[in-house]
Write an enzyme that holds these catalytic residues in place. Sequence first.
Site, PDB file in Angstrom:
ATOM      1  CB  SER A   4      -7.775  -0.221  -3.466  1.00 21.99           C
ATOM      2  OG  SER A   4      -8.719  -1.249  -3.727  1.00 21.99           O
ATOM      3  CG  ASP A   5      -5.616  -4.136   1.677  1.00 25.03           C
ATOM      4  OD1 ASP A   5      -6.193  -5.171   1.258  1.00 25.03           O
ATOM      5  OD2 ASP A   5      -4.865  -4.148   2.655  1.00 25.03           O
ATOM      6  CD1 TRP A   6     -10.969  -7.876  -1.572  1.00 26.20           C
ATOM      7  CD2 TRP A   6      -8.992  -7.054  -2.169  1.00 26.20           C
ATOM      8  NE1 TRP A   6     -10.604  -8.447  -2.779  1.00 26.20           N
ATOM      9  CE2 TRP A   6      -9.400  -7.957  -3.165  1.00 26.20           C
ATOM     10  CE3 TRP A   6      -7.778  -6.386  -2.342  1.00 26.20           C
ATOM     11  CZ2 TRP A   6      -8.647  -8.242  -4.301  1.00 26.20           C
ATOM     12  CZ3 TRP A   6      -7.018  -6.661  -3.469  1.00 26.20           C
ATOM     13  CH2 TRP A   6      -7.450  -7.571  -4.429  1.00 26.20           C
ATOM     14  N   GLY A   7     -11.444  -2.953   0.351  1.00 27.49           N
ATOM     15  CA  GLY A   7     -12.235  -2.089   1.227  1.00 27.49           C
ATOM     16  C   GLY A   7     -11.522  -0.835   1.669  1.00 27.49           C
ATOM     17  CB  ALA A   8      -8.163   0.431   1.146  1.00 24.36           C
TER      18      ALA A   8
END
Length: 753
Positions: A265-269
Amino acid sequence: MLKKIVFLSFLTLTYAASTAQTKTIPTYLDDSKPVAERVKDALSRMTLEEKVGMLHAQSKFSSAGVPRLGIPEFWTTDGPHGVRAEVKWDEWDQAGWTNDSIVAYPALTALSATWNKKMSWNYGKALGEEARYRKKDILLGPGVNIYRTPLNGRNFEYMGEDPFLTSKMVVPYIQGVQSNGVATSVKHYALNNQEMFRHTSNVTVDDRALYELYLPPFKAAVTEGDSWTIMGAYDMYKGQYASQNQYLLNDILKGEWNYKGVVVSDWGAVNNTEQAIKNGLDLEFGSWTNGLSAGTKNAYDNYYLAQPYLDLIKSGKVGTKELDDKVTRLLNLAYKTTMNKNKPFGNVASEDHRAVAKQVGEEGIVLLKNQNNILPIDLTKVKTIAVIGENAIKMMTVGGGSSSLKAKYETLPLDGIKSRFGKEAEVTFARGYVGDPGGEYNGVKSGQDLKDDRAPEVILNEAVELAKKSDFVIFVGGLNKADHQDAEGVDRTSYGLPYNQDNVISALAKANKNLAVVLVSGNAVAMPWIKEVPAIVESWYLGSEAGNSLASVLAGDANPSGKLPFTFPVKLEDNSAHQLGEYPGNKEELAAGKGKDQKNPINITYNEGIFVGYRWHDTKKIKPLFSFGHGLSYTTFEIGKAKADKTTIGQDDKITFTFTVKNTGKKAGAEVAQLYISDLKSSLPRPTKELKGFEKVFLNPGEEKEVSITIDKAALSFFDADKHAWVAEPGDFEALIGNSSDNIKTKVKFTLK
C-alpha cells in the site's frame, strides 16, 4: 546487513544442533531446496499471529519478519532517484545519522528524456547498489504514472506521457535495481495523475484509455521487468480505493497479468479491513492510527491488516485462504531479498555512481531551441559570462515530498559553470528574482538561506546591468521543489513560470542578444518570451551532478541528445485534460466543496480518453510549443528512406523497417530515431500516430549506421472494450519515422491481412 547474516547463521546453527540426530536443517533454511518447497515449509511452521504480523508495518518504513524462525524484517525506503535519509522509528523526523548521505540521481523525467534503455539499466544498477549498501530490501519506485496534465506536482517523478516509452525505460531500471537483491515497488498503481484530491477522488476513465494509456507501463513492469513488488495508489477507481481495489489488484494485476509478487500500500492508503483482505493488498504501510483508540499498546496493532484481521479470523467471519496467499508472496520476496545469501554488498557514492549521475544528466538535458547556433558557448569569443537566476544557486535535491534526498554533495549550476568556464572567462552572478529562499523540506535541511530583502526592481536592475556588460548570459530559472511547484501532495496553481520570471527573461533578452534560458523543472511551462530568446535548454532536476552535467552541455563537451518525454503545450487550454476532461475535478462538485474528506470524494472524469499528449495535439493539429520527442543537437542528422521487409503481413507475422541515420555535421552526437504507427482506416477513433519503436544511435561526424526496428500486431492493435481484448483490424497502416512526433522524415505503407 552484518547483523542479519550473523542472526541467520546463528539460527541455522541452533537448528543444526537441535537436530543433530538426523543431521538435517529445516527445508525453509536449506538453500539446496526449490524456493516453492522452502516457502511451503516456512508457511507450515508459522502461527496465525506470526502470519498476520508479517502483513503490516512495525515502524514508519519496516515490517516484521518472524524472529522465531529467523525470517528477517523488511526495510523499505523512498527514492525513485536516490535512497531517502533515515527517519526515526515511529516519526517522520530525520534520525540524525551521519552515514546516510547518498548520490542523488537525475529525476525520472530526465532519465526518460535520455531515450536510452542501456542508460536506464545503469541508473537502476547504481541506485540499487546504494539501496543495498544502506541495507534496504524494497526501493519505493520507480514511478510510471502517465503525464496527463502539466499541473501535476509529481510529474517530475514519472516518465512522461507515452506508455510505450515509459514501458521500455522502466523495465531495465527494474532489472538494474533488482540485480542487487533489492526489490523495486513500481508506483502508483493506478490512475494517480494529479496530486490535488489524491486521497479524496474517484477517477472515471473508459476501459480503452485505461488499457491503452494508463496500464501498459505497469504491465511491462511486472510481466517483462518482474518487479518483485508494486505499490497501490491513493485515489479511487470504480468506487474502491486503489490499494484495496478488486478490479485493479485482483482482476487485472493478479488475474489477467498473473502477478505473483507483493502489493504494497502507499502510506496511509488503506481504510477498510475486509476490502484489504479480499481485494489484493499484501503489505500495509502508513495507516493513520494513534495506538490509543483500541486500547492497544502498539499503534501498529491497529492497522487494518493487523489485530482487526486476526479478530475476524478467530471469530470465524473470514478464512485463512487470503492470508496464506499474502504470506506466501511475502516469503517469496524474502528469498529474493532478505534471505538471499548471494546478493552483492553494494556501495555508496562511488566514482562509478557519480559518473552515472553525470552521464544521465548530460544525455537527459534537452536542447529546445538554438537560434543561430549560439550554443555551445564559444570561448574564443566569450570572455565574460553572466549567470542569472535563483535556480543557479538553489539546491534541488531536497524538497518535493517523499523523494527529498540527503545528498552527499550537490554541484549547483553556478558552481558547475564556474568550474568549467572560469579558467578562460570571467563568470559573475546576479540573483534576478527571489523565489523560494527556504532551505528545509520534509525534514531535510539543505543548509541554505537564500533570503534577500532587497526590492524586486533593485534585484532585477542589478541583473540587467550585469547582462548588458557581459558577452554571454545564462539565465537559470524554472520551477523548484517547494509546494505548488514540483512537489508531492500539491499541484501547480499556474502553467506560467512563478516569481515574475517572464519579465526577468524579457528584460534580459533586451539587454543582451546572447542569452540562453535554462529551465530547471519536472514539468512543461508556458513561454510567452519564446520569440525573444535565442536558446532554451530544459535541464530537469539533475541531482548531485547537476551543475557539471549542465556546464558540460553548455560548453559542448557533451553534445545534447535528450528528447522530450512529454509535450509542451503553448497554453494550458491546449492540453486535452484541460480542454475536454475534468481537472482538478467535477466543477459542480468543486463548487459544492466535495473532495475535502474521504466521506465526500470528488469525481474526476477523463473525458479526453486516449487522446493525451501528442496523441491529442497531432490528431487535432494543435501546434505545440515543443512536441513530444523533440530535442536538438550541436550536429545535424539525416534519416534515410525507410524500407519494409514485406508489404503485407498476417496476424502472426512481424515486420521490420530498415533505414539509415547519418551524422551530417562536424561533431559526434546521438540521434533518437522514432517509429510511429498510423492506422489509415479504423472502425474506432485512433490517434494520428502512436510511438511503437525507437533507437538511440551514436555517430561520429560523417558516420552512417543502418537501423532496424521490428514490430508485430501488438503495435497495430487497439483495445476493444466491448470484447475486452486487443484487436488488430485488417487494413492499411503506415510506419512513420522521424526524430519527433511532429517531424516525420520517411514513411512506409503496409497491409495487415
